[in-house]
Each structure stands twice: as structure tokens, then as C-alpha cells.
Write a protein that holds these residues in place. Structure first.
Motif, PDB file in Angstrom:
ATOM      1  N   VAL A 197      -7.166   0.892   0.198  1.00 47.10           N
ATOM      2  CA  VAL A 197      -7.640   1.440   1.467  1.00 47.10           C
ATOM      3  C   VAL A 197      -9.102   1.061   1.708  1.00 47.10           C
ATOM      4  CG1 VAL A 197      -8.157   3.588   2.673  1.00 47.10           C
ATOM      5  CG2 VAL A 197      -5.974   3.311   1.518  1.00 47.10           C
ATOM      6  N   LEU A 198      -9.921   1.091   0.634  1.00 48.40           N
ATOM      7  CA  LEU A 198     -11.333   0.737   0.797  1.00 48.40           C
ATOM      8  C   LEU A 198     -11.473  -0.714   1.257  1.00 48.40           C
ATOM      9  CD1 LEU A 198     -13.133   2.505  -2.177  1.00 48.40           C
ATOM     10  CD2 LEU A 198     -13.281   3.009   0.261  1.00 48.40           C
ATOM     11  N   VAL A 199     -10.682  -1.609   0.650  1.00 49.15           N
ATOM     12  CA  VAL A 199     -10.726  -3.011   1.083  1.00 49.15           C
ATOM     13  C   VAL A 199     -10.312  -3.117   2.547  1.00 49.15           C
ATOM     14  CG1 VAL A 199      -9.607  -5.251   0.811  1.00 49.15           C
ATOM     15  CG2 VAL A 199     -10.431  -4.038  -1.195  1.00 49.15           C
ATOM     16  N   GLY A 200      -9.260  -2.362   2.915  1.00 46.65           N
ATOM     17  CA  GLY A 200      -8.807  -2.387   4.299  1.00 46.65           C
ATOM     18  C   GLY A 200      -9.890  -1.920   5.256  1.00 46.65           C
ATOM     19  N   ILE A 201     -10.560  -0.837   4.887  1.00 49.90           N
ATOM     20  CA  ILE A 201     -11.614  -0.304   5.760  1.00 49.90           C
ATOM     21  C   ILE A 201     -12.779  -1.290   5.840  1.00 49.90           C
ATOM     22  CG2 ILE A 201     -13.325   1.538   5.964  1.00 49.90           C
ATOM     23  CD1 ILE A 201     -11.234   3.448   4.863  1.00 49.90           C
ATOM     24  N   ALA A 202     -13.087  -1.933   4.677  1.00 44.25           N
ATOM     25  CA  ALA A 202     -14.183  -2.902   4.681  1.00 44.25           C
ATOM     26  C   ALA A 202     -13.871  -4.080   5.601  1.00 44.25           C
ATOM     27  CB  ALA A 202     -14.437  -3.395   3.256  1.00 44.25           C
ATOM     28  N   LEU A 215       0.841  -1.203   0.000  1.00 45.12           N
ATOM     29  CA  LEU A 215       0.000   0.000   0.000  1.00 45.12           C
ATOM     30  C   LEU A 215       0.872   1.247   0.000  1.00 45.12           C
ATOM     31  CD1 LEU A 215      -2.608   1.591   0.352  1.00 45.12           C
ATOM     32  CD2 LEU A 215      -2.533   1.103   2.776  1.00 45.12           C
ATOM     33  N   LEU A 216       1.910   1.238   0.856  1.00 45.30           N
ATOM     34  CA  LEU A 216       2.768   2.415   0.932  1.00 45.30           C
ATOM     35  C   LEU A 216       3.606   2.573  -0.332  1.00 45.30           C
ATOM     36  CD1 LEU A 216       3.780   2.360   4.675  1.00 45.30           C
ATOM     37  CD2 LEU A 216       2.159   3.820   3.510  1.00 45.30           C
ATOM     38  N   GLU A 217       3.970   1.448  -0.982  1.00 49.47           N
ATOM     39  CA  GLU A 217       4.695   1.562  -2.249  1.00 49.47           C
ATOM     40  C   GLU A 217       3.836   2.264  -3.287  1.00 49.47           C
ATOM     41  OE1 GLU A 217       6.049  -2.256  -3.525  1.00 49.47           O
ATOM     42  OE2 GLU A 217       7.374  -2.457  -1.805  1.00 49.47           O
ATOM     43  N   LEU A 218       2.545   1.887  -3.320  1.00 52.42           N
ATOM     44  CA  LEU A 218       1.639   2.553  -4.262  1.00 52.42           C
ATOM     45  C   LEU A 218       1.525   4.033  -3.930  1.00 52.42           C
ATOM     46  CD1 LEU A 218      -1.148  -0.144  -4.588  1.00 52.42           C
ATOM     47  CD2 LEU A 218       0.540   0.499  -6.284  1.00 52.42           C
ATOM     48  N   LEU A 265      -7.736   7.154 -12.376  1.00 53.24           N
ATOM     49  CA  LEU A 265      -6.924   5.955 -12.593  1.00 53.24           C
ATOM     50  C   LEU A 265      -5.680   5.972 -11.718  1.00 53.24           C
ATOM     51  CD1 LEU A 265      -7.115   5.481 -16.463  1.00 53.24           C
ATOM     52  CD2 LEU A 265      -8.252   4.179 -14.675  1.00 53.24           C
ATOM     53  N   VAL A 266      -5.078   7.167 -11.565  1.00 53.28           N
ATOM     54  CA  VAL A 266      -3.831   7.253 -10.821  1.00 53.28           C
ATOM     55  C   VAL A 266      -4.041   6.910  -9.340  1.00 53.28           C
ATOM     56  CG1 VAL A 266      -2.231   8.967  -9.917  1.00 53.28           C
ATOM     57  CG2 VAL A 266      -2.562   8.767 -12.352  1.00 53.28           C
ATOM     58  N   VAL A 267      -5.185   7.329  -8.780  1.00 55.76           N
ATOM     59  CA  VAL A 267      -5.411   7.040  -7.359  1.00 55.76           C
ATOM     60  C   VAL A 267      -6.128   5.706  -7.156  1.00 55.76           C
ATOM     61  CG1 VAL A 267      -5.465   9.441  -6.663  1.00 55.76           C
ATOM     62  CG2 VAL A 267      -7.588   8.295  -7.280  1.00 55.76           C
ATOM     63  N   ALA A 268      -6.483   5.009  -8.263  1.00 56.53           N
ATOM     64  CA  ALA A 268      -7.292   3.794  -8.122  1.00 56.53           C
ATOM     65  C   ALA A 268      -6.619   2.751  -7.219  1.00 56.53           C
ATOM     66  CB  ALA A 268      -7.552   3.189  -9.501  1.00 56.53           C
ATOM     67  N   GLY A 269      -5.297   2.569  -7.385  1.00 56.84           N
ATOM     68  CA  GLY A 269      -4.603   1.538  -6.614  1.00 56.84           C
ATOM     69  C   GLY A 269      -4.712   1.769  -5.119  1.00 56.84           C
ATOM     70  N   ALA A 297      -6.651  -3.130  -9.621  1.00 57.02           N
ATOM     71  CA  ALA A 297      -6.629  -1.669  -9.481  1.00 57.02           C
ATOM     72  C   ALA A 297      -5.194  -1.164  -9.448  1.00 57.02           C
ATOM     73  CB  ALA A 297      -7.373  -1.264  -8.217  1.00 57.02           C
ATOM     74  N   ALA A 298      -4.318  -1.895  -8.745  1.00 58.41           N
ATOM     75  CA  ALA A 298      -2.921  -1.463  -8.641  1.00 58.41           C
ATOM     76  C   ALA A 298      -2.250  -1.497 -10.004  1.00 58.41           C
ATOM     77  CB  ALA A 298      -2.173  -2.359  -7.653  1.00 58.41           C
ATOM     78  N   THR A 299      -2.555  -2.532 -10.806  1.00 61.76           N
ATOM     79  CA  THR A 299      -1.954  -2.625 -12.139  1.00 61.76           C
ATOM     80  C   THR A 299      -2.317  -1.416 -12.985  1.00 61.76           C
ATOM     81  OG1 THR A 299      -2.065  -5.018 -12.055  1.00 61.76           O
ATOM     82  CG2 THR A 299      -1.842  -4.024 -14.217  1.00 61.76           C
ATOM     83  N   VAL A 300      -3.617  -1.092 -12.991  1.00 60.46           N
ATOM     84  CA  VAL A 300      -4.075   0.060 -13.789  1.00 60.46           C
ATOM     85  C   VAL A 300      -3.406   1.334 -13.284  1.00 60.46           C
ATOM     86  CG1 VAL A 300      -6.062   1.440 -14.381  1.00 60.46           C
ATOM     87  CG2 VAL A 300      -6.230  -1.041 -14.404  1.00 60.46           C
ATOM     88  N   ALA A 301      -3.361   1.484 -11.944  1.00 57.80           N
ATOM     89  CA  ALA A 301      -2.778   2.702 -11.378  1.00 57.80           C
ATOM     90  C   ALA A 301      -1.291   2.799 -11.704  1.00 57.80           C
ATOM     91  CB  ALA A 301      -2.995   2.725  -9.870  1.00 57.80           C
ATOM     92  N   ILE A 302      -0.567   1.678 -11.577  1.00 55.29           N
ATOM     93  CA  ILE A 302       0.875   1.710 -11.841  1.00 55.29           C
ATOM     94  C   ILE A 302       1.136   2.006 -13.315  1.00 55.29           C
ATOM     95  CG2 ILE A 302       2.951   0.284 -11.919  1.00 55.29           C
ATOM     96  CD1 ILE A 302       1.778  -1.179  -9.451  1.00 55.29           C
ATOM     97  N   GLY A 303       0.365   1.354 -14.192  1.00 55.78           N
ATOM     98  CA  GLY A 303       0.549   1.606 -15.621  1.00 55.78           C
ATOM     99  C   GLY A 303       0.305   3.064 -15.966  1.00 55.78           C
ATOM    100  N   THR A 304      -0.800   3.622 -15.442  1.00 54.54           N
ATOM    101  CA  THR A 304      -1.110   5.026 -15.716  1.00 54.54           C
ATOM    102  C   THR A 304      -0.022   5.926 -15.158  1.00 54.54           C
ATOM    103  OG1 THR A 304      -3.411   4.397 -15.422  1.00 54.54           O
ATOM    104  CG2 THR A 304      -2.945   6.729 -15.585  1.00 54.54           C
ATOM    105  N   THR A 305       0.411   5.638 -13.908  1.00 48.77           N
ATOM    106  CA  THR A 305       1.411   6.493 -13.269  1.00 48.77           C
ATOM    107  C   THR A 305       2.715   6.500 -14.057  1.00 48.77           C
ATOM    108  OG1 THR A 305       0.450   5.905 -11.141  1.00 48.77           O
ATOM    109  CG2 THR A 305       2.612   6.924 -11.118  1.00 48.77           C
TER     110      THR A 305
END
Lengths: 226, 96
Positions: free
Chosen positions: A167-172, A66-69, A158-162, A198-206
């Protein structure tokens, strides 16, 4: 004066080298003692994935990922704050354009494959995202000003999706009473897959946006001034 | 026989890796240094694969050598353009 400084640095480097050698030697002397590998393998069935690396990255040590993202996101915000992006390269010639139309879909396909295969063999979100980013780099080199990325509003999402999905999964899971990022056993695989997608899309976009190398939104202003 | 061959292979791997690293560090030309760094990254991916860490090898080849290299090449090009402009008006109009 300068040679004295060099001498000090040399002595420092030598000391560091000796220290490193000593560390390696002690590690060899101790040998393969009780390491974490066995515990990691023992917990594997509960994580829903059979690739130990993915289990460590997204289940045992989800915080790290999470922190890497978040670091990637912060880096892109830094790049966007540096100034406007330069206008893209000139449009590609016929041969390069032909190669791009062939290579970009292949890169996206390979990215999806790496994302899926990460559950049970080497692969995962970062490698898959890097392939998506590479597709963006290729498109930018072939003359696409935005590196194949969607308009800015979508790009921001897209950039914040990861980080957001993570975080949403964590909160859930917290809401379910299991604690932050403690996946319920039956759902583990699908939650990990959702986060990785989500992380893949975010990393690719970033990465593609980082290659564009500046904020994309004031482009009209810049070309209007010149 | 096999062990000796593997040792030879490993020695070639390690010496080339260190050689590439030193060459990238002492190269006076930025572009050349970046290209050597990309070669270093690809070679490092080989080393990771030899250490039976295919995940790290994939990440190193894709991110370390590929995208990192592309980003640094772009940065080197920009730095060279800025140096050649030498205080003149930035051709990109992107002077921050």
C-alpha cells in the motif's frame, strides 16, 4: 424424501457436467484466438522483470496480489480470534533435532533463492513464503512452541509487512502522479522486488503462525491457570 | 511413438488424479482423507508441470499439498482429540 432430494441433486450435477462439457467444447471449437498472452509479452520490457507470471502478479494486476495478501492477513486474524494456541509438541530427540538444524537453514536459503529467481524464472513471493512457513512448521513439530517466530510485537509487524509495503508503494506512486501501483519505468524492478520481499516475509510468518493455530499472547495466562 | 507414450502418461496422470480425489472424498477416516488429499495435491503439481505451468506447480506443491496438508492434519488431530474427549474437559485448555 431423502431419495427425492438425492435425485434432485443428481440431476443438478448431471446438468452441471453437461454444461461444463459444452463450455470446454466451445473453447476447443473457437481455438487459440486473440488471447492476452501476446499483450503480456509485449509489455514485459517496461516491467523490469522477465518472468511473465511475476509481471502479471505484481505489475499488470497488482491489485489482485494486494488483496490476496489481505485475505491471508484476515485469515490469520480469524485464527488468532479462535482461542489460545495449544502448547507445542515435546522437544525433539537427537536425530530429529539434527535434521531440523540441517533442514531449516536450507529452507530459508531456498526461499530466498525462489524470491530472487522469481524475476526471471518460475518462483516468486508465494512459493518463497511457503518455504519460510514450512521452516516454521518443521520447527514447531520439533518442539519450538512459537514455530521459530519472533515475540508477538515483532510478529504483528511482520504479518502486516506485505500489505503495508504494498500500500505504501501504491500511495508513493500516486504521490508521484502515476496512479496507484503504476510503477515509474526505471524503478519498476526494485519496487517489485521490495514488495515481493515484504510479501515473502509476511506470507512465511502468516503461514507459520497459522500452523501454531491460535493467538500466541495469552499463553502465560493459560499455563498460569492450569 | 513419443506421442503415444505421452498420451499414455497423460491418461495415467488423469485417472490417478481422479482416483485420488474420489478416494479422499469417500474415505471415512479423517486422517486418511487428509493424507489422500496431500497425495492428490502432489499429483496435481505433477499435472501442472505437465501442462507447462511450473509456477502453478511450485505453488500447488508448496502451499496446496505441503502447508495445506500440515494445517489439515493438525485440524484432524484436534477434531479427533475433541471427539474422544466427548464433552469432557478439553486437554488443551483452549476451549473457546
Amino acid at each position: 424424501m431423502k431419495s427425492a432430494g438425492g435425485l434432485v441433486i443428481g440431476a443438478f450435477v448431471l446438468l452441471l457436467a453437461i454444461w461444463l462439457l459444452w463450455v470446454v467444447q466451445t473453447a476447443i471449437d473457437i481455438g487459440a484466438g486473440p488471447r492476452l498472452a501476446e499483450q503480456a509479452f509485449a509489455g514485459l520490457p517496461a516491467t523490469g522483470v522477465s518472468n511473465p507470471v511475476t509481471a502479471v502478479l505484481l505489475s499488470y494486476r497488482g491489485y489482485d496480489t494486494l488483496l490476496e495478501l489481505a485475505v491471508l492477513l484476515a485469515a490469520l486474524l480469524g485464527i488468532w480470534s479462535l482461542g489460545a494456541a495449544s502448547p507445542g509438541f515435546q522437544a525433539a530427540g537427537a536425530v530429529l533435532q539434527g535434521m531440523v538444524t540441517l533442514v531449516v537453514p536450507l529452507l530459508i536459503l531456498a526461499g530466498g533463492y525462489l524470491l530472487w529467481v522469481g524475476g526471471h524464472a518460475p518462483g516468486g513471493a508465494f512459493q518463497a513464503g511457503a518455504l519460510l512457513g514450512a521452516a516454521g512448521v518443521v520447527m514447531r513439530l520439533a518442539g519450538d512452541e512459537r514455530a521459530g517466530l519472533p515475540p508477538l510485537a515483532a510478529q504483528r509487524w511482520l504479518v502486516v509487512a506485505g500489505v503495508a509495503v504494498f500500500v505504501l508503494v501504491g500511495i508513493a506512486t500516486m504521490g508521484l502522479g502515476a496512479g496507484f501501483l503504476a510503477y515509474p519505468i526505471g524503478w519498476s524492478k526494485w519496487l517489485i522486488l521490495a514488495i515481493e520481499t515484504a510479501a515473502t516475509v509476511a506470507i512465511g510468518t502468516t503461514l507459520a503462525a497459522a500452523y501454531v493455530g491460535g493467538r500466541p499472547w495469552s499463553h502465560a495466562d493459560v499455563s498460569g491457570q492450569s | 511413438m513419443t506421442a503415444g507414450l505421452l498420451l499414455l502418461f497423460d491418461l495415467v496422470l488423469v485417472t490417478t488424479l481422479v482416483g485420488l480425489a474420489i478416494a479422499a472424498l469417500i474415505s471415512p477416516d479423517l486422517r486418511r482423507a487428509v493424507m489422500l488429499f496431500i497425495a492428490f495435491g502432489l499429483w496435481l503439481a505433477l499435472v501442472w508441470a505437465r501442462l507447462r505451468a511450473p509456477d502453478v506447480a511450485l505453488a500447488e506443491a508448496a502451499i496446496g499439498a505441503g502447508l495445506g496438508g500440515a494445517l489439515m492434519l493438525a485440524a484432524a488431530r484436534r477434531a479427533a482429540r475433541r471427539a474422544s474427549a466427548n464433552g469432557g474437559i478439553d486437554a488443551e485448555g483452549g476451549e473457546a
